[in-house]
Design an enzyme around this catalytic site. Structure first.
Site, PDB file in Angstrom:
ATOM      1  N   HIS A   1      59.853  36.586  77.582  1.00 42.77           N
ATOM      2  CA  HIS A   1      59.328  35.196  77.942  1.00 42.77           C
ATOM      3  C   HIS A   1      60.235  34.757  78.999  1.00 42.77           C
ATOM      4  O   HIS A   1      59.940  34.021  79.888  1.00 42.77           O
ATOM      5  CB  HIS A   1      59.339  34.078  76.710  1.00 42.77           C
ATOM      6  CG  HIS A   1      58.419  34.632  75.728  1.00 42.77           C
ATOM      7  ND1 HIS A   1      57.067  34.977  76.123  1.00 42.77           N
ATOM      8  CD2 HIS A   1      58.372  34.689  74.281  1.00 42.77           C
ATOM      9  CE1 HIS A   1      56.270  35.170  74.957  1.00 42.77           C
ATOM     10  NE2 HIS A   1      57.131  34.934  73.862  1.00 42.77           N
TER      11      HIS A   1
ATOM     12  N   CYS B   1      48.600  51.250  91.902  1.00 42.97           N
ATOM     13  CA  CYS B   1      48.549  50.317  91.393  1.00 42.97           C
ATOM     14  C   CYS B   1      49.470  49.893  90.342  1.00 42.97           C
ATOM     15  O   CYS B   1      49.526  49.206  89.605  1.00 42.97           O
ATOM     16  CB  CYS B   1      46.915  49.970  91.095  1.00 42.97           C
ATOM     17  SG  CYS B   1      46.486  50.897  89.796  1.00 42.97           S
TER      18      CYS B   1
HETATM   19  C1  PEP Z   1      49.281  52.318  85.272  1.00 46.57           C
HETATM   20  O1  PEP Z   1      49.641  52.943  84.274  1.00 46.57           O
HETATM   21  O2  PEP Z   1      50.185  52.418  86.403  1.00 46.57           O
HETATM   22  C2  PEP Z   1      48.641  51.005  85.430  1.00 46.57           C
HETATM   23  C3  PEP Z   1      48.386  50.365  86.440  1.00 46.57           C
HETATM   24  O3  PEP Z   1      48.004  50.841  84.386  1.00 46.57           O
HETATM   25  P1  PEP Z   1      48.657  49.894  83.142  1.00 46.57           P
HETATM   26  O4  PEP Z   1      50.196  49.484  83.500  1.00 46.57           O
HETATM   27  O5  PEP Z   1      47.649  48.726  82.959  1.00 46.57           O
HETATM   28  O6  PEP Z   1      48.689  50.843  82.070  1.00 46.57           O
END
Ligand code: PEP
Ligand code: MG
Length: 546
Positions: free
Chosen positions: A179, A477
């Site tokens: 948090h 991502c």
């Molecule tokens: C990942 O695994 O890099 C991803 C972007 O998905 P999450 O973090 O939501 O598992």
């Protein structure tokens, strides 16, 4: 003297330490059941009041959630089951602790986001005992500019912070998702978590906090302060000076996208000029649901994100329930090894209809807003899964279909997996976890869960080469995309888009604008050749600069 922890909110602050200590309740607390329920009501009402007056959205959300837990009939029932008779008990602490423990166990066994609520229960329990004992909790009141230091700060503490005086936060416990970290980023003040030894400093000691590096310098000299302030200012100036779509110094485009879980994130993404959403984590809409949201409800939520990104790209990831993101109505069965179990796309084995209804909702929402909707499935492992997902999505008129590459199998066979779809996005958080066989949530293994490990980088290279051979775009991502030097290395490895938290985007954009493709490629070649994460990171910083 200096101390170090994890920098979770960048910036430099200098000021005197103001320690926040908790009341220790070591004496017996006599009370009747009636008094306990009354005190629980006081705690809930107090949390509601604080939620209403909190200036920060995230603090308001956490406080409202805590108030709801304090009013949960199941909690009242659990206490009632232990304090049966209407008498004055000599010490209610053990019974209250028992009632909370049962509740906590149930939450912890759900794992992931639910397990994080355990800390909220601890706080509610402490508040309840404080009210019963008549010892008021110390209110965090600041009357002069200070650096707030604590073993851990509760959301209620942080919500009460006087922003005119709180220059930075440093806590001994907690991780990057605690948090404190979330609230500090929301406030835009420097913060460090997991800082060992911070509570040994006396009140009034002057310290400098470097929230980017995670360093605390005790009694800094003027020169030390100036050097860090200058460096921070130039990093910020660089971030602010570059606007528009992502580009390297030689004008090579690198699409810069943002990760979002709701419309609020999408608005933040638009504000920093993201070229779209590269990862819309839809499971965040499902996490606290006991029943599946209807298609209509889903359409409304997807539309709200699409509207914030009208005219741009939104990559919607289908439900990634399971493992660290259990969804009660889907992941009911206990799994010995949930990260290797039925999660992401694999849910089609046990809850097939959920995915179909979600695709229906995405397709419906995409027709209502002028937005470039792409869809991708998480935890795709083998080419036939990619083919099946593409079939289902295209059948509903969704035209841009892709997969997340999060498993070594998908990366190794990327040329086959990508032959079935239009694009891929590397989920480097999970890919790192699976390549290194190290749980991403276990802080004891944090040295193994760095994406700088050459084994991870070579796996990314393999996936990027598979995509390149087919002429399909591949992006990243995971968290790795938010580190400027890593972002440049990823581009050198063949990645054409990067998606990250909106707060990281300006800095990555500013950094990439000063390196050219040839340098990114050279850095990528060199990091692939070393044998440790430290060497890879060191080489990247030396070659690319900070
Ligand atoms: C990942 O695994 O890099 C991803 C972007 O998905 P999450 O973090 O939501 O598992
Ligand atoms: Mg993932």
């Amino acid at each position: 003297m200096s101390l170090s922890g994890i920098g979770v909110s960048p910036g430099i602050a200098v000021g005197p330490v103001r320690r926040v200590t908790r009341v220790r309740l070591s004496e017996p607390i006599p009370a009747s059941p009636r008094a306990v329920f009354k005190a629980l009501d006081v705690v809930a009402a107090d949390l509601e009041r604080r939620a209403e007056s909190a200036d920060i959205d995230v603090a308001r959300d956490v406080l409202s959630a805590q108030a709801m837990i304090a009013r949960d009939p199941a909690l009242v029932e659990a206490i009632g089951a232990r304090l049966l008779d209407d008498i004055e008990y000599p010490d209610v602490r053990p019974d209250i602790a028992d009632a909370f423990a049962g509740f906590k166990e149930a939450l912890a066994s759900l794992g992931g986001y639910f397990a994080e609520r355990v800390a909220d229960l601890d706080e509610i329990g402490d508040r309840l005992l404080a009210v019963l004992s008549g010892k008021a909790e110390e209110e965090l009141t600041l009357d002069a500019p200070s650096i707030v230091v604590a073993e851990d700060l509760t959301p209620a503490d942080t919500a009460a912070l006087d922003l005119n005086f709180a220059r930075a936060l440093v806590v001994g416990e907690g991780g990057p998702t605690s948090h404190t970290a979330i609230v500090a980023r929301g406030l835009g003040i420097p913060a460090i978590v997991g800082c060992d030894g911070i509570m040994d400093l006396a009140d009034g000691t002057v310290i400098m906090v470097d929230g980017r590096e995670g360093t605390v310098i005790v009694d800094p000299t003027e020169g030390e302060v100036q050097a860090r302030e200058t460096r921070e200012a130039s990093l910020r100036a660089r971030a602010a000076s570059v606007v528009g779509p992502g580009r390297l110094a030689d004008r090579t485009p690198v699409t810069l996208l943002a990760n979002a879980g709701n419309a609020q994130d999408a608005v933040a993404a638009a504000a920093v000029g993201a070229e779209g959403i590269g990862l819309f984590r839809t499971e965040l809409l499902f996490l606290d649901r006991r029943d599946e949201p209807t298609v209509d409800e889903q359409v409304e939520l997807y539309r709200s994100v699409f509207e914030a990104m009208a005219g741009r790209r939104v990559v919607v990831r289908t439900l990634d329930a399971g493992s660290d993101k259990p969804v009660p109505f889907i992941n009911a069965i206990h799994e010995e090894n949930p990260a290797l179990g039925v999660r992401g796309w694999r849910l089609t084995r046990t809850a097939d209809g959920v995915l179909n209804r979600q695709l229906d909702a995405i397709a419906l929402a995409s027709r209502e807003v002028n937005v470039d909707v792409w869809v991708m499935a998480p935890m795709i492992d083998i080419p036939s899964e990619a083919a099946e997902f593409a079939h289902r999505a295209r059948e509903r008129g969704l035209r841009r279909v892709g997969v997340m590459v999060e498993t070594p199998a998908a990366a190794i066979l990327a040329d086959k997996v990508l032959a079935e779809v239009d694009f891929a996005s590397l989920g480097t958080n999970d890919l790192t976890q699976y390549v290194m066989a190290a749980d991403r949530l276990d802080s004891r293994l944090s040295d193994l869960t760095s994406s700088w490990h050459p084994a991870v980088l070579r796996t990314i290279k393999m996936a990027a080469s598979g995509a390149e051979g087919l002429g399909r775009p591949i992006g990243v991502c995971g968290e790795a995309a938010a580190n400027p030097q890593m972002a440049a290395v990823l581009v050198g490895l063949g990645v054409s888009s990067l998606s990250m938290a909106p707060s990281a985007l300006s800095e990555v954009r500013g950094y990439l604008a000063q390196v050219d493709l040839a340098t990114c490629i050279r850095a990528a070649e060199q990091v692939l050749a070393v044998s440790s994460a430290d060497e890879a990171e060191g080489i990247a910083y030396d070659l690319l600069g900070s």
